[in-house]
Scaffold this active site. Structure first.
Site, PDB file in Angstrom:
ATOM      1  N   HIS A  74       0.831  -1.214   0.000  1.00  0.00           N
ATOM      2  CA  HIS A  74       0.000   0.000   0.000  1.00  0.00           C
ATOM      3  C   HIS A  74       0.858   1.254   0.000  1.00  0.00           C
ATOM      4  O   HIS A  74       1.937   1.309   0.583  1.00  0.00           O
ATOM      5  CB  HIS A  74      -0.994   0.008   1.161  1.00  0.00           C
ATOM      6  CG  HIS A  74      -0.391   0.064   2.542  1.00  0.00           C
ATOM      7  ND1 HIS A  74      -0.179   1.239   3.220  1.00  0.00           N
ATOM      8  CD2 HIS A  74       0.017  -0.919   3.376  1.00  0.00           C
ATOM      9  CE1 HIS A  74       0.328   0.986   4.412  1.00  0.00           C
ATOM     10  NE2 HIS A  74       0.464  -0.325   4.539  1.00  0.00           N
ATOM     11  N   ASP A 191       6.286   1.882   6.390  1.00  0.00           N
ATOM     12  CA  ASP A 191       5.015   1.163   6.302  1.00  0.00           C
ATOM     13  C   ASP A 191       4.090   2.005   5.423  1.00  0.00           C
ATOM     14  O   ASP A 191       3.524   2.972   5.888  1.00  0.00           O
ATOM     15  CB  ASP A 191       4.446   0.996   7.706  1.00  0.00           C
ATOM     16  CG  ASP A 191       3.038   0.439   7.746  1.00  0.00           C
ATOM     17  OD1 ASP A 191       2.584  -0.125   6.740  1.00  0.00           O
ATOM     18  OD2 ASP A 191       2.384   0.603   8.796  1.00  0.00           O
ATOM     19  N   GLU A 225      -5.303   1.052   2.812  1.00  0.00           N
ATOM     20  CA  GLU A 225      -4.928   0.012   3.776  1.00  0.00           C
ATOM     21  C   GLU A 225      -4.980   0.530   5.198  1.00  0.00           C
ATOM     22  O   GLU A 225      -5.414  -0.193   6.116  1.00  0.00           O
ATOM     23  CB  GLU A 225      -3.525  -0.516   3.464  1.00  0.00           C
ATOM     24  CG  GLU A 225      -3.145  -1.788   4.226  1.00  0.00           C
ATOM     25  CD  GLU A 225      -2.586  -1.549   5.624  1.00  0.00           C
ATOM     26  OE1 GLU A 225      -2.478  -2.517   6.393  1.00  0.00           O
ATOM     27  OE2 GLU A 225      -2.270  -0.377   5.954  1.00  0.00           O
ATOM     28  N   GLU A 226      -4.538   1.761   5.419  1.00  0.00           N
ATOM     29  CA  GLU A 226      -4.444   2.285   6.780  1.00  0.00           C
ATOM     30  C   GLU A 226      -5.805   2.469   7.443  1.00  0.00           C
ATOM     31  O   GLU A 226      -5.885   2.676   8.653  1.00  0.00           O
ATOM     32  CB  GLU A 226      -3.668   3.611   6.792  1.00  0.00           C
ATOM     33  CG  GLU A 226      -2.193   3.479   6.418  1.00  0.00           C
ATOM     34  CD  GLU A 226      -1.360   2.694   7.418  1.00  0.00           C
ATOM     35  OE1 GLU A 226      -1.916   2.265   8.454  1.00  0.00           O
ATOM     36  OE2 GLU A 226      -0.161   2.507   7.172  1.00  0.00           O
ATOM     37  N   ASP A 246       4.109  -6.222   3.294  1.00  0.00           N
ATOM     38  CA  ASP A 246       3.925  -5.088   4.199  1.00  0.00           C
ATOM     39  C   ASP A 246       5.087  -5.103   5.185  1.00  0.00           C
ATOM     40  O   ASP A 246       6.003  -5.915   5.068  1.00  0.00           O
ATOM     41  CB  ASP A 246       2.565  -5.201   4.898  1.00  0.00           C
ATOM     42  CG  ASP A 246       1.995  -3.850   5.302  1.00  0.00           C
ATOM     43  OD1 ASP A 246       2.780  -2.969   5.684  1.00  0.00           O
ATOM     44  OD2 ASP A 246       0.762  -3.679   5.231  1.00  0.00           O
ATOM     45  N   HIS A 326       4.490   2.887  12.919  1.00  0.00           N
ATOM     46  CA  HIS A 326       3.585   4.024  13.025  1.00  0.00           C
ATOM     47  C   HIS A 326       4.225   5.213  13.736  1.00  0.00           C
ATOM     48  O   HIS A 326       3.521   6.134  14.166  1.00  0.00           O
ATOM     49  CB  HIS A 326       2.270   3.639  13.700  1.00  0.00           C
ATOM     50  CG  HIS A 326       1.325   2.950  12.764  1.00  0.00           C
ATOM     51  ND1 HIS A 326      -0.031   2.841  13.020  1.00  0.00           N
ATOM     52  CD2 HIS A 326       1.520   2.349  11.566  1.00  0.00           C
ATOM     53  CE1 HIS A 326      -0.609   2.194  12.023  1.00  0.00           C
ATOM     54  NE2 HIS A 326       0.322   1.877  11.131  1.00  0.00           N
TER      55      HIS A 326
END
Length: 349
Positions: A74, A191, A225-226, A246, A326
Site C-alpha cells: 500500500h 510502512d 490500507e491504513e 507489508d 507508526h
C-alpha cells in the site's frame, strides 16, 4: 535455485523508496503517489492500470492464469485532517489511520488546501514552551491537547480562513527519510512504501532477466490500507492466492530484526494460510534467506481485507523488519534485500 541479488537492485529499491516516500499520500490523498507508481511500473515495461478506488493493478505476466498470485502493498500512509480552526489561529486535527500524537509532536507538517495551495506548520503540544507551561511534562499528548501552529501571521480563526484553510483539509507529516552509512533506512511511512520500493525492484529484476513466471503474478498497490479496506476489491480473475508485502514487526517478544524478512504466521485477525506460511518458510530455508517467523499482536493486512470482502483465496504476509511502527520507523537494506529474495524465490523458482 539459490539466487544472489546484485547490489544495483538494492540501491534501486532504496532510491525508489525515497522517491515515493517524499510524495505525500495520507489515506484519502493518494493520487500523486498512485500516478508515480503507475508510471514507474509502465516504464519498466509492465501493464498497469487504475482501480476505481484509485489503487494500481500491475500485471507481471505468467503462464497459468487459473492459479494467479496477487502481491499487495500500500502507498497510503498515516496523516491528519483539519477538524477545527481554533479561535487563536491554531488547527485541531483528527487522525487519518493510526497517526499517534505521542510520536508526532514537534514534526513539521504541510496543510493541503483544496483550492488555495499548501501551507507549512508544526504539530505541537498546546502551550508548547516549557519555560511557560509548568505542566508540560505531565500533560497527555492526544488530538485535543496538540495543535498545528501555522508558519503564517495568523492570530484568529478568521485569519486562517482568509488563507483558504478549511475543515477537511489534509495534513501531511514530514517523513524525514535518511539512510545511514551502516545501511539502516530511517523514515516515517516505511510502512508501507519500503514494500512498494521492493516491488519496483522485483519488477526490474523480472524485466532485466527476461523472467516469465509459471503462474500469473499481479500486484495491487492499494490506497486505503491504513483504514482497513485497501484490499477489499480488485482481485484479478483467476487469482487463488494473495500475499501482503507489508512491514514486518520488530519489538519485544518477536524474533525478527530490521535485517531480516518477517514471515507472519498469525496476527490480530487470526492465522495465515498454513500451507502458504510453510511454503514461504521452505523457500527461505532453501535459498539461505535470513528470515524470522512471528506472531503480530496488533496488526491487520490487505490480504485479510481481501478475504473479508468474500474472495476465495489462500493468504500470507511477509515484509522487511521495521522497528517503531507508526512512528519514526527504521529498517535496513538487508531486510529489504531478504524480502526481495524471498519474493523471487517464492514466485519464480
Amino acid at each position: 535455485m539459490k539466487r544472489k541479488i546484485e547490489k544495483k537492485y538494492v540501491d534501486y529499491l532504496v532510491k525508489k523508496t525515497e522517491e515515493i516516500i517524499n510524495i505525500d499520500s495520507p489515506t484519502g490523498y493518494t493520487e500523486e503517489a498512485a500516478s508515480f507508481v503507475k508510471n514507474e511500473f509502465e516504464a519498466l515495461g509492465f501493464n498497469a492500470y487504475y482501480t476505481v478506488k484509485g489503487g494500481i493493478i500491475v500485471e507481471f505476466g505468467g503462464k497459468d492464469k487459473d492459479n494467479g498470485l496477487l502481491l499487495e502493498a500500500h502507498v497510503d500512509t498515516l496523516g491528519g485532517m483539519v477538524s477545527k480552526i481554533k479561535s487563536n489561529g491554531r488547527l485541531e486535527l483528527t487522525n487519518l489511520g493510526g497517526m499517534n500524537p505521542n510520536n508526532a509532536e514537534t514534526e513539521n507538517v504541510k496543510v493541503i488546501t483544496k483550492f488555495n495551495g499548501e501551507y507549512e506548520g508544526t504539530f505541537q503540544l498546546n502551550d508548547a514552551s516549557i519555560h511557560v507551561n509548568g505542566k508540560y511534562n505531565e500533560q497527555k499528548r492526544d488530538w485535543d491537547s496538540c495543535e498545528v501552529v501555522l508558519d503564517e501571521d495568523v492570530k484568529t480563526a478568521d485569519d486562517v480562513k482568509k488563507l483558504g484553510i478549511a475543515i477537511g483539509d489534509i495534513v501531511c507529516f514530514d517523513p524525514n527519510f535518511r539512510v545511514t552509512k551502516s545501511g539502516y533506512i530511517k523514515s516515517r511511512f516505511l510502512d508501507d512504501k519500503l514494500s512498494v520500493g521492493i516491488l519496483f525492484a522485483y519488477a526490474k529484476y523480472l524485466k532485466d532477466n527476461n523472467i516469465t513466471p509459471e503462474r500469473a503474478i499481479y500486484a495491487h498497490i492499494t490506497v486505503f490500507e491504513e483504514v482497513g479496506h485497501g484490499g477489499c476489491g480488485s482481485v484479478p480473475e483467476g487469482c487463488t492466492e494473495v500475499i501482503s508485502v507489508d512491514m514486518g514487526c520488530v519489538g519485544e517478544k518477536l524474533d525478527c530484526s530490521e535485517r531480516q524478512v518477517s514471515i507472519c504466521a498469525k496476527d490480530s485477525a487470526g492465522p495465515y494460510n498454513y500451507n502458504v506460511v510453510k511454503s514461504l518458510i521452505k523457500a527461505a530455508m532453501d535459498n539461505d534467506i535470513d528470515y524470522a517467523v512471528d506472531v503480530y499482536p496488533f496488526y491487520g493486512s490487505d490480504a485479510e481485507a481481501s478475504l473479508r470482502a468474500g474472495n476465495d483465496l489462500r493468504h500470507g504476509l511477509i515484509g522487511a523488519g521495521v522497528y517503531a511502527s507508526h512512528g519514526y520507523e527504521r529498517s535496513h537494506k538487508d531486510g529489504a534485500e531478504n524480502t526481495l529474495r524471498l519474493l523471487l524465490a517464492y514466485t519464480t523458482d
